[in-house]
Design a protein around this motif. Sequence first.
Motif, PDB file in Angstrom:
ATOM      1  N   VAL A  42       1.064  -0.726  -0.409  1.00 19.56           N
ATOM      2  CA  VAL A  42       0.533  -0.200   0.196  1.00 19.56           C
ATOM      3  C   VAL A  42       0.872   1.307   0.028  1.00 19.56           C
ATOM      4  CG1 VAL A  42      -1.891   1.107   1.070  1.00 19.56           C
ATOM      5  CG2 VAL A  42      -2.369  -1.155   1.479  1.00 19.56           C
ATOM      6  N   SER A  43       0.492   1.972  -0.795  1.00 18.62           N
ATOM      7  CA  SER A  43       1.892   3.341  -1.339  1.00 18.62           C
ATOM      8  C   SER A  43       0.868   4.440  -0.190  1.00 18.62           C
ATOM      9  CB  SER A  43       1.722   3.755  -2.221  1.00 18.62           C
ATOM     10  OG  SER A  43       1.890   2.888  -3.001  1.00 18.62           O
ATOM     11  N   ALA A  44       1.863   5.333  -0.199  1.00 16.06           N
ATOM     12  CA  ALA A  44       1.494   6.750   0.711  1.00 16.06           C
ATOM     13  C   ALA A  44       1.333   7.403  -0.480  1.00 16.06           C
ATOM     14  CB  ALA A  44       2.998   6.619   1.640  1.00 16.06           C
ATOM     15  N   THR A  64       0.257  12.072  -0.818  1.00 18.52           N
ATOM     16  CA  THR A  64      -0.025  12.930  -0.738  1.00 18.52           C
ATOM     17  C   THR A  64      -1.421  13.853  -1.186  1.00 18.52           C
ATOM     18  OG1 THR A  64       1.108  14.844  -2.145  1.00 18.52           O
ATOM     19  CG2 THR A  64       2.009  14.178   0.059  1.00 18.52           C
ATOM     20  N   ARG A  65      -1.839  12.873  -2.509  1.00 19.89           N
ATOM     21  CA  ARG A  65      -3.317  13.801  -2.481  1.00 19.89           C
ATOM     22  C   ARG A  65      -4.427  13.156  -1.925  1.00 19.89           C
ATOM     23  NH1 ARG A  65      -6.263   9.746  -4.465  1.00 19.89           N
ATOM     24  NH2 ARG A  65      -5.437   7.743  -5.628  1.00 19.89           N
ATOM     25  N   GLN A  66      -5.626  13.976  -1.822  1.00 19.14           N
ATOM     26  CA  GLN A  66      -7.296  13.512  -1.689  1.00 19.14           C
ATOM     27  C   GLN A  66      -7.569  12.638  -1.867  1.00 19.14           C
ATOM     28  OE1 GLN A  66      -8.653  15.591   0.821  1.00 19.14           O
ATOM     29  NE2 GLN A  66      -6.182  16.590   0.679  1.00 19.14           N
ATOM     30  N   SER A  83      -6.755   1.883   0.310  1.00 19.16           N
ATOM     31  CA  SER A  83      -6.152   2.780  -0.698  1.00 19.16           C
ATOM     32  C   SER A  83      -4.911   3.033  -1.304  1.00 19.16           C
ATOM     33  CB  SER A  83      -7.418   2.984  -1.710  1.00 19.16           C
ATOM     34  OG  SER A  83      -8.208   3.540  -1.341  1.00 19.16           O
ATOM     35  N   TYR A  84      -4.613   3.372  -0.157  1.00 20.43           N
ATOM     36  CA  TYR A  84      -2.999   4.548   0.398  1.00 20.43           C
ATOM     37  C   TYR A  84      -2.970   4.390   1.417  1.00 20.43           C
ATOM     38  CZ  TYR A  84      -2.154   6.276  -4.350  1.00 20.43           C
ATOM     39  OH  TYR A  84      -2.029   5.851  -5.857  1.00 20.43           O
ATOM     40  N   HIS A  85      -2.037   5.136   1.869  1.00 22.35           N
ATOM     41  CA  HIS A  85      -1.917   5.954   3.301  1.00 22.35           C
ATOM     42  C   HIS A  85      -1.368   7.040   2.609  1.00 22.35           C
ATOM     43  CE1 HIS A  85      -0.754   1.374   5.211  1.00 22.35           C
ATOM     44  NE2 HIS A  85       0.224   1.863   4.577  1.00 22.35           N
ATOM     45  N   VAL A 126      11.575   3.316   0.180  1.00 25.95           N
ATOM     46  CA  VAL A 126      12.139   2.914  -0.604  1.00 25.95           C
ATOM     47  C   VAL A 126      12.440   3.186  -1.797  1.00 25.95           C
ATOM     48  CG1 VAL A 126      12.902   0.701   0.265  1.00 25.95           C
ATOM     49  CG2 VAL A 126      10.315   1.158  -1.311  1.00 25.95           C
ATOM     50  N   GLU A 127      11.659   4.296  -2.093  1.00 18.49           N
ATOM     51  CA  GLU A 127      11.504   5.597  -3.522  1.00 18.49           C
ATOM     52  C   GLU A 127      10.170   6.047  -3.307  1.00 18.49           C
ATOM     53  OE1 GLU A 127       8.445   5.431  -5.965  1.00 18.49           O
ATOM     54  OE2 GLU A 127       7.742   4.765  -4.396  1.00 18.49           O
ATOM     55  N   TRP A 128       9.970   7.256  -4.029  1.00 20.32           N
ATOM     56  CA  TRP A 128       9.244   8.572  -4.048  1.00 20.32           C
ATOM     57  C   TRP A 128       9.195   9.251  -5.100  1.00 20.32           C
ATOM     58  CZ3 TRP A 128       9.269  13.586  -3.343  1.00 20.32           C
ATOM     59  CH2 TRP A 128      10.621  13.859  -3.253  1.00 20.32           C
ATOM     60  N   ARG A 162       2.405  13.995  -4.281  1.00 21.37           N
ATOM     61  CA  ARG A 162       4.049  12.848  -4.583  1.00 21.37           C
ATOM     62  C   ARG A 162       3.472  11.843  -3.160  1.00 21.37           C
ATOM     63  NH1 ARG A 162       7.882  15.884   0.668  1.00 21.37           N
ATOM     64  NH2 ARG A 162       5.507  16.482   0.447  1.00 21.37           N
ATOM     65  N   TYR A 163       4.442  10.331  -3.828  1.00 21.86           N
ATOM     66  CA  TYR A 163       3.515   9.223  -3.921  1.00 21.86           C
ATOM     67  C   TYR A 163       5.200   8.656  -2.958  1.00 21.86           C
ATOM     68  CZ  TYR A 163      -0.248  10.477  -7.009  1.00 21.86           C
ATOM     69  OH  TYR A 163      -1.743  11.143  -7.388  1.00 21.86           O
ATOM     70  N   GLY A 164       4.648   7.183  -2.614  1.00 22.80           N
ATOM     71  CA  GLY A 164       5.669   6.534  -1.992  1.00 22.80           C
ATOM     72  C   GLY A 164       5.400   5.436  -1.835  1.00 22.80           C
ATOM     73  N   ILE A 201       3.595   1.780  -9.090  1.00 16.02           N
ATOM     74  CA  ILE A 201       4.207   2.358  -8.717  1.00 16.02           C
ATOM     75  C   ILE A 201       4.227   3.286 -10.361  1.00 16.02           C
ATOM     76  CG2 ILE A 201       4.750   2.183  -6.910  1.00 16.02           C
ATOM     77  CD1 ILE A 201       8.047   1.833  -8.906  1.00 16.02           C
ATOM     78  N   GLU A 202       5.236   4.661 -10.745  1.00 11.59           N
ATOM     79  CA  GLU A 202       5.096   5.727 -11.834  1.00 11.59           C
ATOM     80  C   GLU A 202       6.218   5.252 -12.346  1.00 11.59           C
ATOM     81  OE1 GLU A 202       6.590   6.939 -10.196  1.00 11.59           O
ATOM     82  OE2 GLU A 202       6.580   8.695 -11.431  1.00 11.59           O
ATOM     83  N   VAL A 203       6.349   5.914 -13.405  1.00 11.15           N
ATOM     84  CA  VAL A 203       8.215   5.720 -13.842  1.00 11.15           C
ATOM     85  C   VAL A 203       8.925   5.826 -12.797  1.00 11.15           C
ATOM     86  CG1 VAL A 203       9.443   6.384 -16.419  1.00 11.15           C
ATOM     87  CG2 VAL A 203       7.639   5.095 -16.681  1.00 11.15           C
ATOM     88  N   THR A 248      -2.922  17.342 -17.192  1.00 13.82           N
ATOM     89  CA  THR A 248      -1.366  17.038 -16.659  1.00 13.82           C
ATOM     90  C   THR A 248      -1.247  15.749 -16.495  1.00 13.82           C
ATOM     91  OG1 THR A 248      -2.237  18.258 -15.205  1.00 13.82           O
ATOM     92  CG2 THR A 248      -0.233  17.750 -14.687  1.00 13.82           C
ATOM     93  N   ARG A 249      -2.285  14.762 -16.562  1.00 16.15           N
ATOM     94  CA  ARG A 249      -1.592  12.941 -16.857  1.00 16.15           C
ATOM     95  C   ARG A 249      -1.035  12.511 -17.872  1.00 16.15           C
ATOM     96  NH1 ARG A 249      -3.893   9.540 -12.050  1.00 16.15           N
ATOM     97  NH2 ARG A 249      -3.792  11.434  -9.998  1.00 16.15           N
ATOM     98  N   LEU A 250      -1.638  13.347 -19.124  1.00 16.76           N
ATOM     99  CA  LEU A 250      -1.565  13.387 -20.950  1.00 16.76           C
ATOM    100  C   LEU A 250      -0.644  13.269 -20.947  1.00 16.76           C
ATOM    101  CD1 LEU A 250      -5.633  13.316 -22.170  1.00 16.76           C
ATOM    102  CD2 LEU A 250      -3.481  10.943 -21.425  1.00 16.76           C
TER     103      LEU A 250
END
Length: 187
Positions: free
Chosen positions: A33-35, A37-39, A49-51, A68-70, A77-79, A99-101, A144-146
């Motif tokens: 389970v990732s962490a 900062t998004r709502q 879903s997330y922390h 280990v990565e973020w 931010r995601y990590g 995770i993303e790239v 933005t995502r595209l």
Amino acid sequence: MARVFVITGPSGVGKGTLIRALLARVPALELAVSATTRQPRQGESDGVSYHFLSHEEFDARVRAGEFVEWAQYSGNRYGTLRSELDARLARGVPVVLEIEVQGARQIRETMPDAVQVFIAPPSSQALRARLEGRGTDAPAQVETRLLTADAELAAQCEFTHVVVNDRLERAVEELVAVVRTELATVK
Ligand code: 5GP
């Protein structure tokens, strides 16, 4: 040592759906389970879903070396927290990271034995249609995502395994085959 499977690729490509099907087919796997900062989105819950962390808490945990990565992605931010991996790997449980790239690149450096799978859309138009169709992001967020997706798609040549999510069942079969083969290979 248990294996780490990194599933990466652009937002909207269907990583979540493919991973749910993978976990159903290979029950030995556990998803970290990732962490973030998004709502939370509607239906998402903390710890499942997330922390969900505040920016301050995320910063503090980065400084404490808990990730280990973020990565910074689309304004948040995601990590992956070390705690999501350590206990499982110590018990011999193989772990899946979604995770993303940028995060996948960090894992490639720090955990070269991790198996990396890039999930690609059949076309850029298909990705746009999926991101717009799922309705989880505001139109500006979709754009933005595209934009980010263009750079992510250009990075797919860095990955040993590329699975094109053209038809779900076919893509699941291919992903399951990659995972089963790697699990059967002693490193
Ligand atoms: P979403 O906001 O759609 O849940 O996630 C946005 C992007 O962040 C997706 O590509 C997702 O795979 C990625 N992501 C989720 N968790 C992590 C993580 O722990 N680390 C990194 N680097 N990316 C993540």
